[in-house]
Scaffold this motif. Structure first.
Motif, short mmCIF file in Angstrom:
data_model
loop_
_atom_site.label_atom_id
_atom_site.label_comp_id
_atom_site.label_asym_id
_atom_site.label_seq_id
_atom_site.Cartn_x
_atom_site.Cartn_y
_atom_site.Cartn_z
N SER A 171 9.84 -13.75 -38.63
CA SER A 171 11.86 -13.33 -38.56
C SER A 171 12.40 -13.74 -38.55
O SER A 171 13.40 -14.12 -38.99
CB SER A 171 11.79 -12.02 -37.03
OG SER A 171 13.32 -11.37 -37.14
N ILE A 179 14.80 -15.91 -41.32
CA ILE A 179 16.27 -15.86 -41.81
C ILE A 179 17.04 -16.79 -42.40
O ILE A 179 17.60 -17.19 -42.86
CB ILE A 179 16.17 -14.63 -41.50
CG1 ILE A 179 17.57 -13.93 -42.08
CG2 ILE A 179 16.92 -14.90 -40.06
CD1 ILE A 179 17.98 -12.26 -41.57
N LYS A 181 17.16 -7.57 -42.60
CA LYS A 181 15.32 -7.70 -42.30
C LYS A 181 14.57 -6.37 -43.05
O LYS A 181 14.89 -5.59 -42.45
CB LYS A 181 15.31 -8.48 -41.30
CG LYS A 181 15.42 -9.42 -40.39
CD LYS A 181 15.01 -10.15 -39.09
CE LYS A 181 15.67 -11.13 -38.49
NZ LYS A 181 15.59 -11.01 -36.91
N SER A 236 22.31 -2.58 -40.71
CA SER A 236 22.13 -3.40 -42.02
C SER A 236 22.51 -3.25 -43.01
O SER A 236 22.31 -1.34 -43.03
CB SER A 236 20.85 -3.80 -42.36
OG SER A 236 19.68 -2.95 -42.51
N LEU A 276 12.97 -2.15 -36.33
CA LEU A 276 11.76 -3.02 -36.52
C LEU A 276 10.72 -3.28 -35.16
O LEU A 276 9.53 -4.00 -35.50
CB LEU A 276 12.45 -4.25 -36.56
CG LEU A 276 13.64 -4.82 -37.71
CD1 LEU A 276 13.92 -5.65 -37.79
CD2 LEU A 276 12.36 -5.07 -38.67
N VAL A 320 7.57 -9.90 -40.28
CA VAL A 320 8.68 -9.09 -41.43
C VAL A 320 8.14 -9.51 -42.43
O VAL A 320 7.47 -10.01 -42.54
CB VAL A 320 10.41 -9.02 -41.37
CG1 VAL A 320 10.68 -8.47 -39.54
CG2 VAL A 320 10.46 -10.61 -41.78
N PHE A 322 13.05 -10.44 -46.79
CA PHE A 322 13.94 -10.81 -46.19
C PHE A 322 15.09 -10.12 -47.93
O PHE A 322 14.64 -10.89 -48.92
CB PHE A 322 14.78 -11.36 -46.49
CG PHE A 322 13.59 -12.45 -44.81
CD1 PHE A 322 14.10 -11.74 -43.63
CD2 PHE A 322 12.87 -13.46 -45.16
CE1 PHE A 322 14.03 -12.46 -42.64
CE2 PHE A 322 12.74 -13.88 -43.77
CZ PHE A 322 12.71 -13.42 -43.19
#
Length: 361
Positions: free
Chosen positions: A72, A75, A86, A117, A183, A201, A204
């Protein structure tokens, strides 16, 4: 055109048969187009909702999000982007209690996201998720399985139950409905496959005014334009190409059919055309009548076939991947009529070679 229409109305049964064949063929072409477009959309609608420019996956995933796992905090390795979100992705199987008290298994795709997001879904009913194992589901689950807000569905891969708190539209991935959640829920589902890396994750999602300026400082990551990512979805390109070739060949076949019909009708009327030419009627006038007749038949056949297709779209169950694209339908209509007119030129060539004296006998 007047002569062409008068002949059609005089020989109704003969031309009704020709129009009937054209209606069936054009209906098949339009229906397959709707299915092809609907199937392709069911593969990608959730991706289109992002309005993103690129996606970053693990380098070893070979552009497949199902195989991608990235840390994660990676990013921070993405530079030159305006927005980065994410995304965790994992397929799940849920159990639904149907009205018949029989359990029904439902396959879906979980998208783990941050609620604020830019890839968060629009809400058309209910509210967004605020807690673990709460999901916003694609509206197709309500239409196909009669799922409602507040329904709790057990998961097959983990001893947990998800709760539907809202619905969104146009959210399918690889033909499966999407469930949007936080998440933390995705991490709980993903940890079964990789318990030693809980903060993982899948990708992206990137927005950038100039995608060419995006750079990655981590060699374990790979950047893919969204268009390339969509084309590499499992089975997507094969489906599009298969249906495209089928539709093109059907258009050509429909045009050949009407061309053959017009040619046979022209040969049957050689004596009549010979008399008309002996009376001083120019070949161009007779030829234009044949072309006009072809245009009328092709237009009527395509129009009725299109009308039947649009009517079918309203009665098809939601489980059938069918979508109406008027731009595609307009192109197909134009190609069908255009190829049919080209085919009618063979009949005009026959008319031009008719000797009035020989035709009269």
């Amino acid at each position: 055109m007047f002569l062409a229409w008068k002949e059609i109305t005089f020989n109704k049964s003969r031309y009704a048969l020709i129009i009937g064949v054209l209606v069936l063929v054009s209906y098949l072409v339009y229906f397959l187009t709707g299915q092809a477009y609907g199937l392709s959309q069911d593969n990608r609608t959730s991706i289109d909702k992002w309005s993103a420019d690129a996606i970053v996956l693990s380098d070893e995933a070979n552009s497949t999000i199902n195989m991608s796992m990235v840390e994660s905090d990676a990013i921070a390795a993405i530079e030159g982007a305006d927005e980065v979100a994410k995304l965790g992705q994992i397929p799940v199987v849920m159990t639904s209690q149907a009205d018949t008290d029989e359990e029904e298994r439902i396959t879906a795709t979980v998208f783990g996201i941050e609620a604020d997001s830019f890839i968060a879904p629009n809400i058309i009913e209910g509210q967004t998720f605020t807690d673990d194992f709460e999901v916003v589901a694609d509206i197709s689950l309500q239409e196909e399985f009669d799922l409602q807000i507040g329904d709790q569905l057990p998961l097959s891969i983990i001893d947990e139950t998800i709760t539907i708190v809202g619905f969104t539209d146009n959210a399918k991935f690889n033909v499966a409905p999407v469930l949007y959640t936080n998440l933390a829920t995705f991490q709980a589902l993903r940890s079964l496959a990789n318990p030693n890396a809980p903060d993982i994750v899948s990708a992206f999602v990137v927005r950038a005014e100039n995608p060419d300026k995006i750079t990655l400082t981590d060699d374990n990551l790979a950047l893919y334009p969204i268009a390339e990512f969509i084309n590499n979805l499992p089975g997507y390109s094969a489906q599009v190409l298969t249906f495209s070739f089928m539709i093109i060949f059907l258009i050509i076949i429909a045009s050949i059919v009407i061309g053959i019909f017009m040619y046979v009708l022209t040969v049957q009327k050689i004596d009549i055309f010979g008399v008309m030419k002996a009376q001083g009627i120019p070949t161009s006038f007779i030829g234009m009548s044949v072309v006009g007749q072809t245009f009328i038949l092709a237009t009527l056949g395509s129009g009725i076939g299109l009308g039947l297709t649009l009517a079918s779209a309203y009665v098809l169950p939601s489980a059938v991947p069918f979508a109406v694209n008027y731009e595609y339908f307009a192109i197909i209509t134009g190609l069908t009529i255009g190829f049919a007119l080209i085919g009618s030129l063979f009949s005009v060539r026959v008319i031009a070679k008719i000797n009035p004296l020989q035709a009269i006998g």
